[in-house]
Design an enzyme around this catalytic site. Structure first.
Site, PDB file in Angstrom:
ATOM      1  N   TYR A   1      -6.439   6.306   4.098  1.00 14.66           N
ATOM      2  CA  TYR A   1      -6.555   5.345   3.004  1.00 14.66           C
ATOM      3  C   TYR A   1      -5.855   4.028   3.345  1.00 14.66           C
ATOM      4  O   TYR A   1      -6.449   2.949   3.271  1.00 14.66           O
ATOM      5  CB  TYR A   1      -5.977   5.902   1.692  1.00 14.66           C
ATOM      6  CG  TYR A   1      -5.687   4.785   0.735  1.00 14.66           C
ATOM      7  CD1 TYR A   1      -6.712   4.180   0.033  1.00 14.66           C
ATOM      8  CD2 TYR A   1      -4.398   4.254   0.621  1.00 14.66           C
ATOM      9  CE1 TYR A   1      -6.473   3.087  -0.789  1.00 14.66           C
ATOM     10  CE2 TYR A   1      -4.149   3.171  -0.194  1.00 14.66           C
ATOM     11  CZ  TYR A   1      -5.186   2.595  -0.900  1.00 14.66           C
ATOM     12  OH  TYR A   1      -4.951   1.515  -1.680  1.00 14.66           O
TER      13      TYR A   1
ATOM     14  N   ASP B 174      -9.508   6.346  -2.356  1.00 13.88           N
ATOM     15  CA  ASP B 174      -8.333   6.891  -3.038  1.00 13.88           C
ATOM     16  C   ASP B 174      -8.776   7.512  -4.358  1.00 13.88           C
ATOM     17  O   ASP B 174      -9.960   7.730  -4.588  1.00 13.88           O
ATOM     18  CB  ASP B 174      -7.304   5.776  -3.276  1.00 13.88           C
ATOM     19  CG  ASP B 174      -7.810   4.753  -4.274  1.00 13.88           C
ATOM     20  OD1 ASP B 174      -9.038   4.704  -4.501  1.00 13.88           O
ATOM     21  OD2 ASP B 174      -6.980   4.022  -4.852  1.00 13.88           O
TER      22      ASP B 174
ATOM     23  N   GLU C  93       0.827  -1.208   0.000  1.00 11.99           N
ATOM     24  CA  GLU C  93       0.000   0.000   0.000  1.00 11.99           C
ATOM     25  C   GLU C  93       0.862   1.260   0.000  1.00 11.99           C
ATOM     26  O   GLU C  93       0.539   2.251  -0.645  1.00 11.99           O
ATOM     27  CB  GLU C  93      -0.942   0.014   1.205  1.00 11.99           C
ATOM     28  CG  GLU C  93      -2.043  -1.044   1.171  1.00 11.99           C
ATOM     29  CD  GLU C  93      -2.910  -0.949  -0.078  1.00 11.99           C
ATOM     30  OE1 GLU C  93      -2.953   0.137  -0.688  1.00 11.99           O
ATOM     31  OE2 GLU C  93      -3.525  -1.960  -0.432  1.00 11.99           O
TER      32      GLU C  93
END
Length: 348
Positions: free
Chosen positions: A126, A144, A43
């Site tokens: 996020y 996002d 991520e």
DNA sequence: AAGACGGGGTC
DNA sequence: GACCCAGTCTT
């Protein structure tokens, strides 16, 4: 809610998306694991970064730093080395600090709660939502750029994604279509946004949601999402002195308060005694997203061993050579410059 | 609330 | 050349 969509049922959209994802999920190295360490790293790597661009970095990073402990105990410069060329270098610095947080504050065990994940350095709303939903069955939408794009098109919603309330606004929109399996939903939104609902020229003919998409039915997909924020380019007049002798050259490390945090660079100034050794000047134009860099590099070829030794001994610079430069993380334009120098150097 | 922060791809 | 991307942090 700032819109009037609440009374309708849009849950079938999320379910359709999950069915599409079952058959069309991309085969990626972090798709076959729920290891929070790997999901966390991926991520971070893929923040503001396309899959194709960051995939090798991700694989190399995981291979070298296979778990939290390994990462926490490694030197920061080596973490930066594995981030070389990826950009946004504070991500590497934060990822290293966060690993130490996990060791010190959570006994080396990745915290499963959204609120705890959020406390890790470099982890925002996020990433915390993504990791908690994918690894721990958390229920937060990972909002996002893909969410902004897909949702604004489905609902033909002109809410400005540059607005600081956009995250909360599109989070509520996401909840309208979000099914029970939030982890797969979040990943499905990413795949749909990247493969089908692309920023320009989306493949609406192949989209599983085209019959539910208001922008598509209005033939206005190009009008969404609405974004007003403008990017301005400023010019930095950087001057470097590439001071070298016999394949060795001088470098120093940048601070962490500006661009290229903690990366290595050439000296920004030299003493008077070195001025006569300037052989040539090369200008490099380099574009960043928000800045244009015009970099002048003074080629300072020192042919006196006495002066070289005296200078390098009395200053705070490090010396490296063209081979060992690979072990340091340089900004891209300097990296390219060294590569060219290395190529030229082979002829001697 | 607004800027700053990389590099590469696309059209 | 403008815009975009698996966002976060600082001021």
């Amino acid at each position: 809610m700032e819109n009037n969509k609440k009374t309708s049922d849009f849950l079938h959209i999320g379910n359709k998306l999950l069915m599409w994802y079952d058959k069309n999920a991309r085969d990626l190295p972090f798709r076959n694991t729920k290891d929070p360490y790997k999901i966390w790293i991926c991520e971070i790597v893929f923040q503001q970064t396309r899959i194709a661009q960051g995939l090798n970095h991700y694989n190399n990073f995981i291979k070298r730093f296979s778990d939290v402990k390994t990462l926490a105990e490694s030197p920061e410069d080596e973490v930066l080395l594995y981030w070389k060329g990826l950009g946004y270098y504070s991500r590497a610095i934060n990822i290293h600090k966060a690993a130490q947080q996990i060791i010190n504050d959570y006994d080396g065990v990745f915290p499963p709660e959204y609120e705890e994940i959020l406390k890790l350095k470099g982890v925002g709303k996020y990433t915390a939502a993504a990791v908690s939903s994918i690894c721990f069955n958390g229920k937060m939408p990972a909002v996002d750029g893909n969410f902004y794009r897909v949702l604004s098109r489905i609902f033909a919603d002109d809410f400005d994604v540059s607005n600081s309330r956009a995250f909360n606004y599109f989070s509520e929109l996401a909840h309208l279509i979000m099914p029970e399996n939030v982890g797969d939903f979040n990943q499905a939104m990413m795949d749909l946004g990247s493969e089908i609902c692309k920023p320009r020229n989306p493949l609406c003919g192949e989209c599983p949601l085209n019959r539910d998409c208001l922008a598509f039915s209005l033939n206005k997909t190009s009008e969404f999402p609405v974004k007003t924020k403008k990017v301005k380019a400023t010019d930095l007049g950087l001057q470097y002195y590439f001071v070298h002798r016999n394949g060795e050259f001088l470098i120093q490390q940048r601070k962490d308060d500006f661009i290229w945090k903690k990366l290595f660079e050439f000296p920004l100034q030299i003493s008077e005694e070195l001025m006569p050794f300037i052989k040539s000047v090369k200008t490099i134009n380099h574009k960043l997203t928000h800045k244009n860099l015009s970099i002048e590099i003074f080629n300072v070829e020192v042919d006196s061993e006495e002066i070289w030794k005296n200078f390098t001994a009395t200053n705070d610079y490090m010396i490296t050579d063209v081979k060992n430069s690979q072990e340091k993380s340089f900004p891209k334009p300097l990296e390219n410059y060294i590569q060219n120098y290395q190529t030229a150097y082979r002829f001697f």
